[in-house]
Design a protein around this motif. Structure first.
Motif, PDB file in Angstrom:
ATOM      1  N   PRO A  45     -15.936  42.634  18.879  1.00  0.00           N
ATOM      2  CA  PRO A  45     -16.780  43.738  18.420  1.00  0.00           C
ATOM      3  C   PRO A  45     -17.146  44.776  19.470  1.00  0.00           C
ATOM      4  N   ASP A  46     -17.205  44.386  20.739  1.00  0.00           N
ATOM      5  CA  ASP A  46     -17.684  45.338  21.745  1.00  0.00           C
ATOM      6  C   ASP A  46     -17.100  45.018  23.097  1.00  0.00           C
ATOM      7  N   GLY A  47     -17.506  45.813  24.088  1.00  0.00           N
ATOM      8  CA  GLY A  47     -17.077  45.603  25.457  1.00  0.00           C
ATOM      9  C   GLY A  47     -18.194  44.998  26.291  1.00  0.00           C
ATOM     10  N   PRO A  48     -18.024  44.965  27.618  1.00  0.00           N
ATOM     11  CA  PRO A  48     -18.967  44.237  28.470  1.00  0.00           C
ATOM     12  C   PRO A  48     -20.187  45.021  28.937  1.00  0.00           C
ATOM     13  N   ALA A  49     -20.245  46.343  28.717  1.00  0.00           N
ATOM     14  CA  ALA A  49     -21.222  47.183  29.425  1.00  0.00           C
ATOM     15  C   ALA A  49     -22.664  46.738  29.227  1.00  0.00           C
ATOM     16  N   ARG A  50     -23.042  46.406  27.990  1.00  0.00           N
ATOM     17  CA  ARG A  50     -24.461  46.121  27.741  1.00  0.00           C
ATOM     18  C   ARG A  50     -24.877  44.732  28.207  1.00  0.00           C
ATOM     19  N   TYR A  51     -23.931  43.953  28.739  1.00  0.00           N
ATOM     20  CA  TYR A  51     -24.217  42.564  29.111  1.00  0.00           C
ATOM     21  C   TYR A  51     -24.228  42.348  30.623  1.00  0.00           C
ATOM     22  N   TYR A  52     -24.376  43.455  31.379  1.00  0.00           N
ATOM     23  CA  TYR A  52     -24.311  43.313  32.832  1.00  0.00           C
ATOM     24  C   TYR A  52     -25.535  42.599  33.391  1.00  0.00           C
ATOM     25  N   THR A  53     -26.631  42.520  32.609  1.00  0.00           N
ATOM     26  CA  THR A  53     -27.822  41.792  33.066  1.00  0.00           C
ATOM     27  C   THR A  53     -27.907  40.388  32.465  1.00  0.00           C
ATOM     28  N   THR A  54     -26.894  39.995  31.685  1.00  0.00           N
ATOM     29  CA  THR A  54     -26.915  38.656  31.079  1.00  0.00           C
ATOM     30  C   THR A  54     -25.617  37.912  31.412  1.00  0.00           C
ATOM     31  N   ILE A  55     -24.589  38.100  30.609  1.00  0.00           N
ATOM     32  CA  ILE A  55     -23.343  37.352  30.767  1.00  0.00           C
ATOM     33  C   ILE A  55     -22.737  37.530  32.152  1.00  0.00           C
ATOM     34  N   TYR A  56     -22.806  38.758  32.701  1.00  0.00           N
ATOM     35  CA  TYR A  56     -22.133  39.067  33.964  1.00  0.00           C
ATOM     36  C   TYR A  56     -23.107  39.134  35.142  1.00  0.00           C
ATOM     37  N   ASP A  57     -24.301  38.583  34.953  1.00  0.00           N
ATOM     38  CA  ASP A  57     -25.317  38.526  36.000  1.00  0.00           C
ATOM     39  C   ASP A  57     -25.422  37.072  36.473  1.00  0.00           C
TER      40      ASP A  57
END
Length: 349
Positions: free
Chosen positions: A299-311
């Motif tokens: 559904p989407d890309g990674p941008a909004r998850y930089y403080t969760t999944i990719y933090d």
């Protein structure tokens, strides 16, 4: 100097940015050599998958007269549908108010504000329905205060389902057909809409739903959830329960592993839904007969998850790092059999 060039109006130009998204083959290390699945990359839309229903719902509401010219649009959303409504508001000339909660990511909040959207944040969860019900209660208050306002009601609006005809047609054109469709389930719109159109064209097609641990959609008890974008504390009417052949629940650490592994091996990744769908679609690709055409919606890309999944700090705090899913899901025959805590499968029919 004369010129035949004419400046296009902004509305149709913006709307044409939505759709015709690419597919990407996902294989090793999720599957053995020669096995894999096709990911439909909805991150190629300006705001993600929900640009499609936002534009369609607003267009249909205007055509019916439910949304008067210039009237306000009010909706509850955790983020992606809000971005779609911001686009639709600009395209069709409507102010947009999004009702969200403290879990909305900062980047989404700031983007919505930049797009001219008003963000109304509820401050406490509903005692039974959690943040989702609290947002819906606030929407009701705003509709009372603004009688001309329109509520898209993405959870129950059949236009949400119909909006995905185009996505299904694209898959048919790109893949020549789909044997198994894997979709995350939140409002239920894209799983119901894509499956309906695919089955109309090709008859048999296996639909696999992917839910979050702690979601009430398929009969599990509602719990506080880290994952956003899939799962629900309420029961959206757009979820076509009878259409699913099986459903899987996925836990946050399993989705994080899949997202980060996708990024490192395929330069393709996204949020919670993308990770959860990848866990399930890759297992299907490993276990179904070779040549089965499996399509999974990202559904989407990674941008909004930089403080969760990719933090790393966030993941360490919630014990989400380096915990891949098991090779096989647990199995239950009925949602009341056990409360699931990790990747679990239930066959529906």
């Amino acid at each position: 100097m004369s010129s035949t060039f004419s400046v296009p109006t902004s509305a149709p130009t913006l709307a044409r940015l939505v759709g015709d998204t690419p597919v990407c083959w996902i294989g090793q290390p999720f599957t053995p050599p020669g096995r894999g699945f096709w990911a439909k990359l909805e991150s190629a839309n300006p705001g993600g998958l929900k640009d499609r229903p936002a534009l369609h719902i607003v267009e249909r509401a205007r055509a019916r007269g439910d949304l008067p010219p210039g009237a306000m649009i009010v909706e509850s959303t955790s983020g992606t549908f809000g971005l779609g409504l911001a686009l639709a508001g600009i395209v069709y000339g409507h102010p947009v108010t999004v009702v969200s909660d403290p879990g909305m990511e900062t980047i989404v909040h700031r983007l919505l504000a930049a797009y001219g959207t008003r963000i109304d944040v509820v401050t406490r969860p509903h005692p039974v329905g959690g943040w989702q019900q609290a947002r819906l209660d606030r929407v009701s208050e705003l509709l009372t205060a603004h009688p001309r306002a329109y509520w898209p009601c993405q959870y129950d609006n059949p236009d949400n389902v119909d909006a995905y005809d185009g996505l299904a047609e694209e898959l048919l054109s790109q893949l020549g057909g789909v044997d198994v469709l894997v979709c995350s389930v939140g409002t239920g719109g894209h799983s119901a809409g894509v499956a309906k159109t695919l089955r109309r064209h090709q008859g048999e097609m296996h639909l696999v739903g992917v839910d979050a641990v702690g979601s009430a959609i398929f009969g599990q008890p509602a719990r506080t959830r880290l994952m956003r974008g899939l799962g629900s504390n309420i029961h959206p009417r757009n979820v076509a329960h009878g259409a699913f052949d099986e459903v899987h629940w996925v836990a946050p650490h399993e989705a994080v592993w899949a997202c980060r592994t996708l990024a490192a091996t395929h330069y393709t990744t996204g949020g919670w839904s993308v990770g959860a769908v990848t866990v399930v679609a890759s297992w299907l690709a490993r276990t179904l007969p070779p040549g089965t055409r499996i399509a999974a919606i990202f559904p989407d890309g990674p941008a909004r998850y930089y403080t969760t999944i990719y933090d790393d700090a966030y993941c360490a705090e919630h014990d989400l790092r380096d915990r891949p899913p098991s090779d096989e899901p647990e199995e239950i025959k009925h949602p009341g059999e056990a409360e699931v805590t990790r990747w679990t499968r239930m066959v529906m029919r």
